[in-house]
Design an enzyme around this catalytic site. Structure first.
Site, PDB file in Angstrom:
ATOM      1  CE1 TYR A 439       0.692  -0.008   4.424  1.00 56.99           C
ATOM      2  CE2 TYR A 439      -1.593  -0.549   4.791  1.00 56.99           C
ATOM      3  CZ  TYR A 439      -0.341  -0.321   5.275  1.00 56.99           C
ATOM      4  OH  TYR A 439      -0.137  -0.412   6.617  1.00 56.99           O
ATOM      5  CD  GLU A 440      -0.584   4.851   1.938  1.00 52.84           C
ATOM      6  OE1 GLU A 440      -0.760   5.654   1.024  1.00 52.84           O
ATOM      7  OE2 GLU A 440      -1.458   4.535   2.751  1.00 52.84           O
ATOM      8  N   GLY A 441       1.491   2.864  -2.657  1.00 57.30           N
ATOM      9  CA  GLY A 441       2.373   2.695  -3.817  1.00 57.30           C
ATOM     10  C   GLY A 441       3.182   1.423  -3.670  1.00 57.30           C
ATOM     11  CD  GLN A 446       6.905   3.928  -2.849  1.00 59.54           C
ATOM     12  OE1 GLN A 446       7.585   4.949  -2.784  1.00 59.54           O
ATOM     13  NE2 GLN A 446       5.594   3.939  -2.690  1.00 59.54           N
TER      14      GLN A 446
END
Lengths: 596, 596
Positions: A439-441, A446
């Site tokens: 999650y969050e990319g 990244q």
């Protein structure tokens, strides 16, 4: 049953001896952060994590979140613990005083966050997301929005969320379908369905403030047509009281691999009233503020899982009697030696320990940069700190969660069969830590962000700044024989990083697939060099103390041993990363899709 | 919902083109294994796995095994599928004809086992353990025991188990407390509690034949006082009918991370009647027969999990539209490109694919060696085959399960957030695959077995045989320009393996901790070289076909690409393993236990 002890001594070493927090005390939020106050807060945070949050961790996993006709219930004990959390003011630690926060540096928040995430990751996510919502409104909201939302988010009476993902769009937010129709009063009607919304609905707070990405009707396709809205679950009256539901409902709670104590919700916006945050069609910029903070938080989760898994593996390794040392019985009076005598167990544990301590330094160093980016004395300092944050955020998120997860698996392995049984708690650490890679990319994203966006930004200024910093560090210890064991491997790692960067410059422009094919290896190569730099500084500080016979000499000696292990066992991987990067994209791109 | 397709084409390529099964047709069990028969069996096994076993995999995970007052129920559908399995004769494929088996080579059994484990690992374990019990009795049991137990184990009317672990003793079986008291009739009364007994109790068969390690009263302490017993759950009358319970009971079914469809039992022996298998106090030798077969089976599970996770990740990567190719849109008419256009996704998938195909070759090659060890024409051939099995069994078990697990995690990552949701099935593959790194000897123990026992055995004869084999292979392709891409990296890997071996010889004798500290890295270094050798042979076969324009040229071209990827992306790791090995044990042993 698993246990947890907040790593207070290590944090104090980092703040006082390595990062020298006192040196920042002329800057804004740092001025009140006296060593005594910081020590007291860190100790209290440790206690709260150990005594209130950790005991609920297994219960939260077993019980999970209930869902009944739109209502979500958190596991037994979560509400009471949350009230204690709120009453003790933990949510407002690094929030602005203007809105009721304590105005302390973000680095203090990062420490508290690590403890909380080690103790109970699913629980810690509720206030974690609230803080992300706070930051987005604080940085991009209107004065009225700030006045309406921030005080209640700071106290924790209300919580916050981020709404990005839809079922057909995760990484590629340009595909988003949730729409916003402007109303006569300037507000918007928000309509659409969001998925994977952490803490999207629950029973801990009287209101939930959703930050929602949506496309204003008529906006251009793709990412440039996306705007950010604040959408309270319940309408807030002018006097601040919470009113009726705002056509926001939770459609389902997902069944997932872990973090069962945190509700992962399908959220339906059915003409909900929302207000634009920041400018029209500039939603991504505002969202990235939240994302950057969230990515630091997720990196911390990677470390936090690795730390608590490590601690439990150490305890087991000291207690479990099995076999004899290869060099003869160490405890001949016992039926067998504790398994910590075995080099393969020590290797496993030191791999984790030498990662954790450097990762913690990396996080605190970066959190200080976040503070400097805001409060720094001059623009040069603020720009350099901002460069650091932008460049290293994908490294923190990607490397700390990939390696943190691997470490939970390695720690579980120390337990043998007992680690596979739920009661030991080790398999929960593995399942919980797994989400942080996603999650969050997702970590592949990244890596691409690092290679494709962060490296070339401002003509490579941030990377050059990083190389300069590492070279200054290497130059400083060059003639220090006691630190030869750091200098050689780190210099080699730094050279590998430079070669990889040069390879991208030569081969990534002509064919961007070459950059994509090497991005994950590059991110991990970068991470090893940063962690190596952290070990340089920690070893240097420890050696200084030892030379002066000051402080806890055993602690300092063990730092040197751990630094040594990192250089011997983790740094050699940089060469393998470089070799893979230099092999390029041709082979992998030559295979037809249908041949996979 | 996850899917599975048995990799028939790949198996046929390995059997016919690479390992050339027909070349063995003068040997015992191989004589009946005509290409047509083998093809038919492989196809049928694939169909059974896909159509009967796979549809029960998620149900088994969700429902798990029930436990009520000693009774264990398997998940819905397992009993019916098991009856089909038994009726089709799958359990007796490579069992001896004398006991009702089909007498086919073990390599056929290994293929069927892979398919079954990919489709439903928890289900496949029931017959898998039965076959292990069959082998132990076949090799070590008396004629009477063979006559009593083997026919029913072959038909699958009865199942079998292995009982080693007790709560305080796993790896170190010398600590065992379960005791055996001899009776007047020559049988023994077995008393004790065993834990982690896979398929220890269930509702699939009318009897369960436990093979139990115990210490005969008065035997010496430690491993040399352990004997093996056969303990049927229900007493068997002279006419073969199954009678009353033999004081064997299941005390509990463990709650665990995965393989929920297989019952992991606490087994209580309360004066149960057992019969000695093999000689008194030689239980470990007999158990190792079972363990060796079980370790091959567990290595297969590592591959099997990796394969099914890979297949599902490929499907998702082809379907999921997100973002655009770095080199410009590939499907401009669609809202986004499928994610398989992204190099980082291809890298992930090819890492798994290039491992899986080599791992499959490694398993089939080794299974043939197991057949040759029994049926080989002369003693030299049989000895060489046995050397191979002994040396490489820890590599198969340790490397295939470590990497197989990592691959399930990587495949899950391709799904982004959807991979964390239970419905996708990806997280089940991760949870199920995790156990394979632990049971039948945790992988750290496999590494120590390799370095401490298998390398020095017979003065290093097996290792020298392996180096000779790889050198012959390298010499054969030395002047083949088309295979330069294999020759260089494999030669380098082989040199790293030799250097690591030499380092152990120089440093492991004086300080065994140096061998222990490098054992896991050595096992993985060894694994890469073996897998590289498999790629040499597969690439050579594919290139031959391409040069002759014979067969499926696309398939052969993709083999070459996949070989290339392995050499570029996986082989570079050998140097990092070597560097870690050569760093020795001093640093890790210098830390006091309490400092971890």
């Amino acid at each position: 049953m698993p246990t947890y002890k907040a790593p207070i001594t290590d944090v104090e070493f980092l703040l006082n001896d390595v990062l020298k927090l006192e040196g920042y005390n002329t800057l804004g939020s740092f001025s009140d952060a006296t060593p005594d106050l910081v020590s007291a807060i860190v100790a209290e945070a440790g206690k709260f994590a150990e005594e209130v949050m950790q005991p609920l961790n297994q219960i939260g996993d077993e019980e999970g979140c209930g869902f009944d006709n739109g209502k979500v219930t958190t596991p037994k004990g979560f509400d009471q613990a949350y009230r204690q959390f709120v009453e003790n003011g933990w949510g407002g630690l690094s929030a602005d005083r203007e809105y009721g926060g304590q105005g302390l540096p973000q680095v203090i928040g990062a420490i508290v966050n690590e403890f909380a995430s080690s103790a109970n990751m699913a629980f810690a996510m509720y206030p974690g997301l609230t803080h992300g919502a706070y930051t987005a409104i604080f940085k991009h909201g209107s004065d009225e929005q700030k006045a309406t939302y921030l005080p209640k988010l700071v106290t924790g009476e209300w919580s916050g969320t981020m709404n990005l993902t839809e079922s057909h769009c995760g990484t590629d937010l340009g595909l988003m379908r949730t729409k916003a129709q402007v109303q006569e009063d300037g507000s918007y009607k928000i309509t659409g369905t969001k998925i994977f919304i952490s803490a999207g609905e629950h029973d801990l707070t009287e209101n939930i403030i959703h930050l929602v990405l949506a496309r204003i009707e008529g906006a251009v396709d793709g990412i440039k047509g996306i705007s950010l809205f604040v959408v309270p679950r319940n309408i807030i009256a002018e006097n601040g009281t919470v009113g009726e539901n705002n056509n926001v409902s939770c459609g389902a709670v997902e069944e997932k691999m872990g973090i069962h104590g945190n509700s992962t919700c399908v959220m339906n916006y059915d003409g909900a009233t929302g207000w634009l945050v920041g400018e029209e069609h500039k939603g991504m910029r505002a969202m990235f503020t939240m994302m950057n903070e969230a990515r630091l938080g997720v990196g911390i989760q990677g470390l936090a899982a690795s730390e608590v898994a490590y601690q439990n593996a150490v305890e087991y390794a000291k207690d479990r009697l099995q076999g004899r040392s290869l060099t003869g019985a160490k405890f001949p009076d016992k039926p067998a030696d504790p398994i910590i005598v075995h080099p393969d167990i020590r290797r496993t544990l030191l791999n984790i320990k030498s990662f954790n301590e450097a990762a913690r330094a990396f996080i605190l160093w970066s959190a200080i940069k976040a503070d400097v980016a805001r409060w720094g004395e001059d623009e040069e300092a603020r720009t350099a700190a901002d460069d650091h944050m932008e460049l290293l955020m994908p490294v923190i998120k990607g490397v700390l969660t990939d390696t943190g997860f691997q470490n939970t698996v390695a720690a579980q392995q120390v337990f043998g069969g007992h680690g596979y049984i739920r009661e030991s708690g080790m398999e929960q650490f593995v399942r919980d830590a797994r989400i942080a890679m996603i999650y969050e990319g997702a970590n592949g994203v990244q890596a691409l962000d690092l290679v494709g966006r962060k490296l070339p930004r401002h003509g490579g200024r941030a990377l050059m700044g990083f190389f300069k910093e590492i070279d200054e560090n290497l130059a400083r210890i060059k003639d220090n024989k006691e630190l030869d064991f750091v200098h050689g491997p780190l210099k080699k790692g730094r050279e590998d990083l430079e070669k990889a960067t040069m390879w991208f410059m030569s081969n990534g422009m002509s064919n961007p697939d070459n950059a994509g094919a090497g991005s994950t290896d590059y991110m991990h190569l970068f991470g090893l060099v940063v962690l190596g730099l952290m070990w340089l500084q920690m070893a240097e500080s420890a050696q200084e103390k030892l030379d002066l016979s000051k402080g806890n000499t055993d602690f300092m000696k063990n730092k040197i041993i751990t630094a040594h292990h990192f250089m011997q066992r983790l740094m050699p991987e940089t060469a393998a990363h470089l070799a893979r990067i230099e092999s390029g994209a041709d082979t992998m791109m030559s295979m037809a899709s249908e041949a996979f």
